[in-house]
Scaffold this active site. Structure first.
Site, PDB file in Angstrom:
ATOM      1  N   THR A   1       4.513   4.629   7.115  1.00 14.33           N
ATOM      2  CA  THR A   1       4.584   3.166   7.133  1.00 14.33           C
ATOM      3  C   THR A   1       6.006   2.701   6.834  1.00 14.33           C
ATOM      4  O   THR A   1       6.540   1.818   7.524  1.00 14.33           O
ATOM      5  CB  THR A   1       3.590   2.574   6.109  1.00 14.33           C
ATOM      6  OG1 THR A   1       2.281   3.068   6.436  1.00 14.33           O
ATOM      7  CG2 THR A   1       3.593   1.065   6.131  1.00 14.33           C
TER       8      THR A   1
ATOM      9  N   ASN B   1      -3.247   8.237  16.958  1.00 15.41           N
ATOM     10  CA  ASN B   1      -4.051   8.682  15.816  1.00 15.41           C
ATOM     11  C   ASN B   1      -5.556   8.574  16.049  1.00 15.41           C
ATOM     12  O   ASN B   1      -6.329   9.253  15.384  1.00 15.41           O
ATOM     13  CB  ASN B   1      -3.673   7.893  14.558  1.00 15.41           C
ATOM     14  CG  ASN B   1      -3.576   6.409  14.792  1.00 15.41           C
ATOM     15  OD1 ASN B   1      -2.808   5.953  15.641  1.00 15.41           O
ATOM     16  ND2 ASN B   1      -4.364   5.648  14.077  1.00 15.41           N
TER      17      ASN B   1
ATOM     18  N   ALA C   1       4.558  13.404   5.506  1.00 12.44           N
ATOM     19  CA  ALA C   1       4.219  14.770   5.103  1.00 12.44           C
ATOM     20  C   ALA C   1       2.719  15.014   4.898  1.00 12.44           C
ATOM     21  O   ALA C   1       2.230  16.119   5.128  1.00 12.44           O
ATOM     22  CB  ALA C   1       4.973  15.121   3.819  1.00 12.44           C
TER      23      ALA C   1
ATOM     24  N   CYS D   1      -6.801   3.532   8.509  1.00 17.07           N
ATOM     25  CA  CYS D   1      -6.307   2.279   7.939  1.00 17.07           C
ATOM     26  C   CYS D   1      -7.174   1.109   8.329  1.00 17.07           C
ATOM     27  O   CYS D   1      -7.161   0.073   7.691  1.00 17.07           O
ATOM     28  CB  CYS D   1      -4.881   2.047   8.406  1.00 17.07           C
ATOM     29  SG  CYS D   1      -3.923   3.563   8.399  1.00 17.07           S
TER      30      CYS D   1
HETATM   31  N1  PLP Z   1       1.576   6.036  12.046  1.00 21.72           N
HETATM   32  C1  PLP Z   1       0.497   6.740  12.443  1.00 21.72           C
HETATM   33  C2  PLP Z   1       0.352   7.108  13.876  1.00 21.72           C
HETATM   34  C3  PLP Z   1      -0.482   7.107  11.510  1.00 21.72           C
HETATM   35  O1  PLP Z   1      -1.557   7.803  11.913  1.00 21.72           O
HETATM   36  C4  PLP Z   1      -0.312   6.733  10.148  1.00 21.72           C
HETATM   37  C5  PLP Z   1      -1.357   7.055   9.150  1.00 21.72           C
HETATM   38  O2  PLP Z   1      -2.539   7.084   9.424  1.00 21.72           O
HETATM   39  C6  PLP Z   1       0.854   6.029   9.785  1.00 21.72           C
HETATM   40  C7  PLP Z   1       1.772   5.705  10.758  1.00 21.72           C
HETATM   41  C8  PLP Z   1       1.112   5.654   8.359  1.00 21.72           C
HETATM   42  O3  PLP Z   1       1.592   6.762   7.641  1.00 21.72           O
HETATM   43  P1  PLP Z   1       1.579   6.794   6.041  1.00 21.72           P
HETATM   44  O4  PLP Z   1       0.169   7.042   5.648  1.00 21.72           O
HETATM   45  O5  PLP Z   1       2.481   7.925   5.679  1.00 21.72           O
HETATM   46  O6  PLP Z   1       2.119   5.488   5.575  1.00 21.72           O
END
Ligand code: PLP
Length: 415
Positions: A80, A159, A208, A334
């Site tokens: 993020t 995702n 990570a 999310c």
């Molecule tokens: N981008 C993608 C494609 C994701 O799948 C995710 C998490 O599900 C994120 C960004 C966000 O990553 P983080 O959990 O490290 O903030």
């Protein structure tokens, strides 16, 4: 037996796109940096230099894994944050040149909502559509990138449905047209080969905890010479782009996890792909079911199986699977608490009513064939139970229902 005398429930984790468990080898690499080697990397004494050396070694390892130079790697708190720095700061730093951004309709919210935020601040955003498998419309993208476009942001792997986008081609278009190219590679780093130079990538986000590393750690690749200002101001850490005392165990863990993932990538991908195939073939025996995203074995993350099942609610299936000890998801971790249908499934053309019956299984290093057998023995019964109480099942024609609720467009899913 559990401590209070009950039978321990079987627990099968098939939600590796949401997060992965920390690899024990990674934990081992991180451990000393929580206590014996706890120094602040900015300190000049030996405690500090020890931490600094660990960070710089990690930076070299991460850079090597994606074909970058060490000075092009900026450690962050994960996906993020990396997405926000990339999208907001390329937009703001280069706004004199133009206020136009091109992105896809299926980005993660970390990119999608950042683009919405920028729109409210006077930027124009073009969202390029995708085909029924989730592949970005390349003709549309090429046309959309103009003189005022400073940034193109298209994810490497989706995702929810696992689609792997042609990022090398997108990078080439951006290089020719003089726009920066950012890719959210949160789902692909450690699973797919990446070479930022060969793929013409200017910025790349990674996290990570998606590749058996720690949560709250990750990195952003920024190609040397890129015009970008910091999002956060402070002590000038990470060469001024990302201030804040470095998370040394997190950084060491990120590099260790990535090294392991790179080494085991090919073998593990083949193993997971075979299990994914077995799961998909078994699940497709359920009537009125289909695969969302590219065919299994195609340009799709090897561990992702997203199944659409008519006449049932994904959320209900997830809860009933959970009662049987199986952890799955309806899509994005999310947004799984929201009742809105997935923007990704809408973008591939699934009618509203069909978006609600999606189920995402994402396999991982711990997944074995008998886990898949267990899921396949549980799923048909769950679907049967839910269909028995579903108002959509039997008697109601789904096309008629869609018409009633104002859905007009058809779709071509069936594989
Ligand atoms: N981008 C993608 C494609 C994701 O799948 C995710 C998490 O599900 C994120 C960004 C966000 O990553 P983080 O959990 O490290 O903030």
């Amino acid at each position: 037996m559990t401590r209070n005398g009950g039978n321990a429930m079987k627990r099968i984790y098939l939600d590796h796109a949401a997060t992965t468990p920390l690899d024990e080898r990674v934990l081992k690499a991180m451990r000393p940096f929580f206590w014996q080697k706890f120094g602040n990397a900015s300190s000049v004494h030996s405690f500090g230099t020890e931490a600094r050396e660990a960070i710089e070694k990690s930076r070299r390892l991460v850079a090597k894994a994606i074909g970058a130079r060490p000075e092009e790697i900026y450690f962050t708190s994960g996906g993020t944050e990396s997405d926000n720095i990339a999208v907001q700061e390329i937009a703001y730093t280069n706004r004199e040149r133009g206020k136009h951004i091109v992105t896809s309709a299926i980005e993660h919210h970390a990119v999608g909502e950042t683009c919405e935020f920028l729109e409210k601040d006077g930027f124009t955003v073009s969202r390029i559509g995708v085909d029924k498998h989730g592949f970005v419309d390349m003709g549309g993208l090429e046309k959309a990138v103009g003189k005022k476009t400073t940034l193109v942001s298209v994810m490497h792997a989706n995702n929810e449905i696992g689609t792997i986008e042609p990022i090398a081609e997108i990078g080439k278009i951006c290089a020719e047209k003089g726009a920066y190219f950012h890719t959210d590679a949160v789902q692909s780093v450690g699973k797919e080969k990446i070479d930022v130079r060969k793929m013409n990538i200017d910025l790349l986000s990674s996290s990570a905890h998606k590749f058996y590393g720690p949560k709250g750690a990750g990195f952003l690749f920024v190609k040397e010479g890129t015009e970008i200002h910091p999002l956060m101001h402070g002590g000038g850490h990470e060469r001024g782009l990302r201030s804040g005392t470095e998370n040394v165990p997190g950084i060491v863990g990120t590099a260790a996890a990535l090294q392991i993932a790179e080494k085991e990538m090919e073998k593990e991908a083949a193993r997971e792909r075979a299990l994914a195939k077995k799961l998909a073939n078994g699940a497709l025996l359920i009537e009125n079911s289909w695969i969302n995203g590219p065919p299994i074995g195609g340009k799709r993350l090897s561990n992702n199986v997203n199944i659409g099942i008519d006449f049932v609610e994904g959320e209900s299936m997830v809860l009933m699977l959970s009662d049987k000890g199986i952890a799955a998801s309806t899509g994005s971790a999310c947004s799984s608490k929201s009742l809105e249908p997935s923007h990704v499934l809408r973008a591939i053309g699934l009618p509203h009513v069909k978006c609600h019956g999606s189920l995402r299984f994402t396999l991982g290093r711990g997944t074995v064939a008998k886990d898949i057998d267990y899921v396949l023995s549980a799923l048909p019964g769950i679907v049967g139970k839910l269909r028995a109480i579903s108002p959509l099942h039997k008697g109601i024609d789904i096309a008629e229902f869609e018409e009633e609720i104002g859905e007009t467009h058809g779709h071509g899913h069936g594989e």
